[in-house]
Motif scaffolding. Structure first.
Motif, PDB file in Angstrom:
ATOM      1  N   ARG A 245     -53.691   5.205  12.082  1.00  0.00           N
ATOM      2  CA  ARG A 245     -52.734   5.442  13.367  1.00  0.00           C
ATOM      3  C   ARG A 245     -53.081   4.409  14.436  1.00  0.00           C
ATOM      4  O   ARG A 245     -51.599   4.963  15.354  1.00  0.00           O
ATOM      5  CB  ARG A 245     -53.287   6.947  14.141  1.00  0.00           C
ATOM      6  CG  ARG A 245     -53.357   7.677  12.835  1.00  0.00           C
ATOM      7  CD  ARG A 245     -53.769   9.708  12.585  1.00  0.00           C
ATOM      8  NE  ARG A 245     -53.258  10.323  12.291  1.00  0.00           N
ATOM      9  CZ  ARG A 245     -54.012  11.099  11.163  1.00  0.00           C
ATOM     10  NH1 ARG A 245     -55.122  10.026  10.930  1.00  0.00           N
ATOM     11  NH2 ARG A 245     -53.945  11.371  10.034  1.00  0.00           N
ATOM     12  N   THR A 248     -50.045   1.781  14.208  1.00  0.00           N
ATOM     13  CA  THR A 248     -49.013   2.395  13.869  1.00  0.00           C
ATOM     14  C   THR A 248     -48.466   2.954  14.664  1.00  0.00           C
ATOM     15  O   THR A 248     -47.285   2.374  15.787  1.00  0.00           O
ATOM     16  CB  THR A 248     -48.613   3.951  12.779  1.00  0.00           C
ATOM     17  OG1 THR A 248     -49.545   4.506  13.261  1.00  0.00           O
ATOM     18  CG2 THR A 248     -48.068   2.807  11.626  1.00  0.00           C
ATOM     19  N   ALA A 249     -49.147   3.053  16.264  1.00  0.00           N
ATOM     20  CA  ALA A 249     -48.332   3.756  17.781  1.00  0.00           C
ATOM     21  C   ALA A 249     -48.720   2.028  18.519  1.00  0.00           C
ATOM     22  O   ALA A 249     -47.617   2.402  19.330  1.00  0.00           O
ATOM     23  CB  ALA A 249     -50.397   4.383  18.448  1.00  0.00           C
ATOM     24  N   GLU A 252     -45.283   1.040  17.960  1.00  0.00           N
ATOM     25  CA  GLU A 252     -44.263   1.731  18.517  1.00  0.00           C
ATOM     26  C   GLU A 252     -44.168   1.670  19.712  1.00  0.00           C
ATOM     27  O   GLU A 252     -43.480   2.405  20.627  1.00  0.00           O
ATOM     28  CB  GLU A 252     -44.756   3.335  18.422  1.00  0.00           C
ATOM     29  CG  GLU A 252     -44.212   3.912  16.344  1.00  0.00           C
ATOM     30  CD  GLU A 252     -44.942   4.707  16.377  1.00  0.00           C
ATOM     31  OE1 GLU A 252     -45.784   5.731  16.769  1.00  0.00           O
ATOM     32  OE2 GLU A 252     -45.574   4.995  14.317  1.00  0.00           O
ATOM     33  N   ASP A 253     -45.337   1.797  20.671  1.00  0.00           N
ATOM     34  CA  ASP A 253     -45.798   1.777  21.740  1.00  0.00           C
ATOM     35  C   ASP A 253     -45.011   0.114  22.682  1.00  0.00           C
ATOM     36  O   ASP A 253     -45.920  -0.011  24.031  1.00  0.00           O
ATOM     37  CB  ASP A 253     -46.871   2.258  22.420  1.00  0.00           C
ATOM     38  CG  ASP A 253     -47.013   3.532  21.908  1.00  0.00           C
ATOM     39  OD1 ASP A 253     -45.971   4.668  22.201  1.00  0.00           O
ATOM     40  OD2 ASP A 253     -48.440   3.826  22.077  1.00  0.00           O
ATOM     41  N   ARG A 300     -56.747   0.920  24.323  1.00  0.00           N
ATOM     42  CA  ARG A 300     -56.628   1.544  23.287  1.00  0.00           C
ATOM     43  C   ARG A 300     -57.575   1.823  21.937  1.00  0.00           C
ATOM     44  O   ARG A 300     -57.545   2.738  21.822  1.00  0.00           O
ATOM     45  CB  ARG A 300     -55.030   1.040  22.837  1.00  0.00           C
ATOM     46  CG  ARG A 300     -54.185   1.645  23.551  1.00  0.00           C
ATOM     47  CD  ARG A 300     -52.613   0.756  23.267  1.00  0.00           C
ATOM     48  NE  ARG A 300     -51.355   1.488  24.144  1.00  0.00           N
ATOM     49  CZ  ARG A 300     -50.672   2.130  23.797  1.00  0.00           C
ATOM     50  NH1 ARG A 300     -50.790   2.565  22.620  1.00  0.00           N
ATOM     51  NH2 ARG A 300     -49.602   2.321  24.779  1.00  0.00           N
ATOM     52  N   GLU A 304     -59.921   5.333  21.083  1.00  0.00           N
ATOM     53  CA  GLU A 304     -59.257   6.062  19.606  1.00  0.00           C
ATOM     54  C   GLU A 304     -61.078   5.913  19.093  1.00  0.00           C
ATOM     55  O   GLU A 304     -61.478   5.975  17.860  1.00  0.00           O
ATOM     56  CB  GLU A 304     -59.272   5.062  19.039  1.00  0.00           C
ATOM     57  CG  GLU A 304     -57.089   5.224  19.129  1.00  0.00           C
ATOM     58  CD  GLU A 304     -56.618   6.991  18.583  1.00  0.00           C
ATOM     59  OE1 GLU A 304     -57.545   7.282  17.807  1.00  0.00           O
ATOM     60  OE2 GLU A 304     -56.293   6.853  20.109  1.00  0.00           O
TER      61      GLU A 304
END
Length: 463
Positions: A245, A248-249, A252-253, A300, A304
């Motif tokens: 996660r 992939t984030a 994407e960001d 980030r 998490e």
């Protein structure tokens, strides 16, 4: 000066090879057992299926041209005597791309290693240059390659074009075949009087990923991008789903990375140089991150619940005797494991879009200790594309293809690393444009015979 041993010609090409030797007088060639063995192999042994099929295949003569004029001379002589020809770069492929199935002549192109020109956004080089040498030279101009394989230190650009598809940098720049990455090829035909064909733009796809079956690539034009002094780093997570996660984030960001590779914790014992940095109770995301985005990467990850294991420049990586992050992903994972446990092989998996992490977790549960997983964040045709190169316990050929069928039933595409032909290893279709070009560039069908199903003996020009 001729550099050769006086071994007797072998195989059904003996008479032709004896004549070919005379035509190559003055060139650097070998026919001793050690040289033939060394230059007839790549990393096909990653696959027990290919190992059984290819381990006894070898050339009958190896020539190492020192420049393009010598390549032209060799090509003409090979055609004159109808000797099969297999091209070789760094020999770092995994599917037997440079293994001669029909004996004959191997042409080692690593002496064609000149940088012809580096300009803003572009490099023009000979095909035998090592990718590390080219990337280092580009960095001296404030630029770098858009991508390279995990075998950066050994692979040649010609070999990467002939047998590769993507790698480190594909996170940012897509796959090698994506428009703009590869701009120009100078190709030599295999004829009595070899001709030069120049390919520009999308026409390069006629030769890209053709396993050296349809022309000798002499020169390459490829894109460069402004260089970054990437930080090599790893974030450690308590759960592979969390690692996926995060990665992939991050993609994407638009986090500024050159590599994002989630690797599950069961790989840790195989990453021996990372003892203390990659513990067996955590899943890792290995990455190459721009210094300007390292704090965002860290924040980030910590949000998490992850910790940053290390973040080092390339100089610090060397000082600490670690491997660079690009040797922690793609197919270097397989190499790391096989150094410790020969019972593994691997698969190449492309996931359907949008990427479903829950599917990965179901697959992990389904296969248990039979498969260890790691994933690669990439782009293809401008869209996010996630790949996996999982380790697979080899239980036999039938079992391997039953597993492939199950993964395909999940909606995954398998790029089969256990076959020697272009079509069976890729999209299972014959590229007619490549075969049409082969009719021009290799009219007698002498180049790397047996590596494409698209060529049939009746297509060959009559003698």
């Amino acid at each position: 000066m001729t550099d050769t041993q006086l071994a007797a010609p072998l195989g059904r090409h003996a008479e032709a090879l004896a004549a070919l030797r005379k035509d190559l007088d003055g060139l650097r060639f070998y026919d001793d057992e050690r040289a033939l063995e060394a230059r007839s192999k790549d990393y096909f042994w990653y696959s027990p299926i290919l190992d059984a099929e290819l381990k006894d295949k070898r050339a009958e003569l190896v020539v190492i041209p020192q420049d393009q004029d010598e390549v032209i001379r060799v090509a003409a002589a090979a055609v004159r005597h109808r000797v099969p020809v297999t091209l070789r770069g760094g020999g770092t492929g995994n599917y037997g791309q440079c293994v001669p199935l029909d004996g004959g002549l191997v042409i080692d192109l690593t002496r064609l290693n000149r940088i012809l020109e580096i300009t803003p956004g572009h490099a023009h080089v000979e095909a035998g240059i090592r990718m590390s040498k080219l990337d280092d030279a580009a960095r001296e101009t404030g630029q770098e390659l858009t991508m390279y394989p995990s075998t950066r230190s050994l692979a040649t650009i010609g070999g990467f074009i002939a047998g590769g598809s993507g790698g480190i940098g594909s996170l940012r720049h897509g796959m090698l075949r994506d428009e703009g990455n590869l701009t120009y090829l100078k190709v030599l035909t295999l004829e009595e009087e070899p001709q030069v064909i120049e390919l520009h733009g999308l026409d390069v796809q006629k030769v890209h990923h053709a396993y050296g079956t349809n022309g000798i690539v002499l020169e390459v034009g490829l894109a460069l991008t402004p260089s970054t002094d990437w930080l090599h780093t790893a974030a450690l997570f308590d759960g592979y789903d969390k690692a996926l996660r995060f990665a992939t984030a991050a993609q994407e960001d638009g986090l500024d990375c050159y590599l994002l590779t989630p690797v599950e914790r069961r790989f840790a014992p195989y990453y021996r140089k990372f003892e203390g940095y990659f513990p067996e109770d955590r899943d890792a995301v290995f990455a190459m991150v721009a210094p300007s985005d390292m704090e965002r990467f860290r924040a980030r990850a910590e949000a998490e619940g992850a910790t940053i294991s290390f973040a080092m420049t390339m100089e610090e990586i060397h000082e600490n005797r670690l491997q660079p992050a690009y040797e922690c992903g793609w197919n270097h994972t397989t190499l790391q494991a096989l150094k410790v446990d020969k019972g593994w092989t691997y698969l190449q998996v492309a996931y359907p879009r949008p990427f479903d992490i829950d599917l990965v977790m179901r697959q992990m549960e389904r296969y248990g200790d039979e498969m260890f997983w790691h994933h690669e964040m990439a782009r293809q045709d401008g869209e996010i594309q996630i790949f996996a190169l999982p380790l697979v316990r080899f239980r036999g050929k039938d079992e391997m293809y039953a597993l492939i069928a199950e993964l395909e039933a999940d909606g995954c595409t398998i790029f089969d690393p256990h076959v020697v032909t272009i079509e069976d290893g890729g999209m299972k279709t014959i590229d007619t444009a490549q075969i049409d070009f082969k009719k021009l560039a290799d009219p007698y069908g002498l180049m790397n015979p047996g590596k494409t199903r698209g060529w049939r003996p009746e297509m060959a020009r009559s003698a």
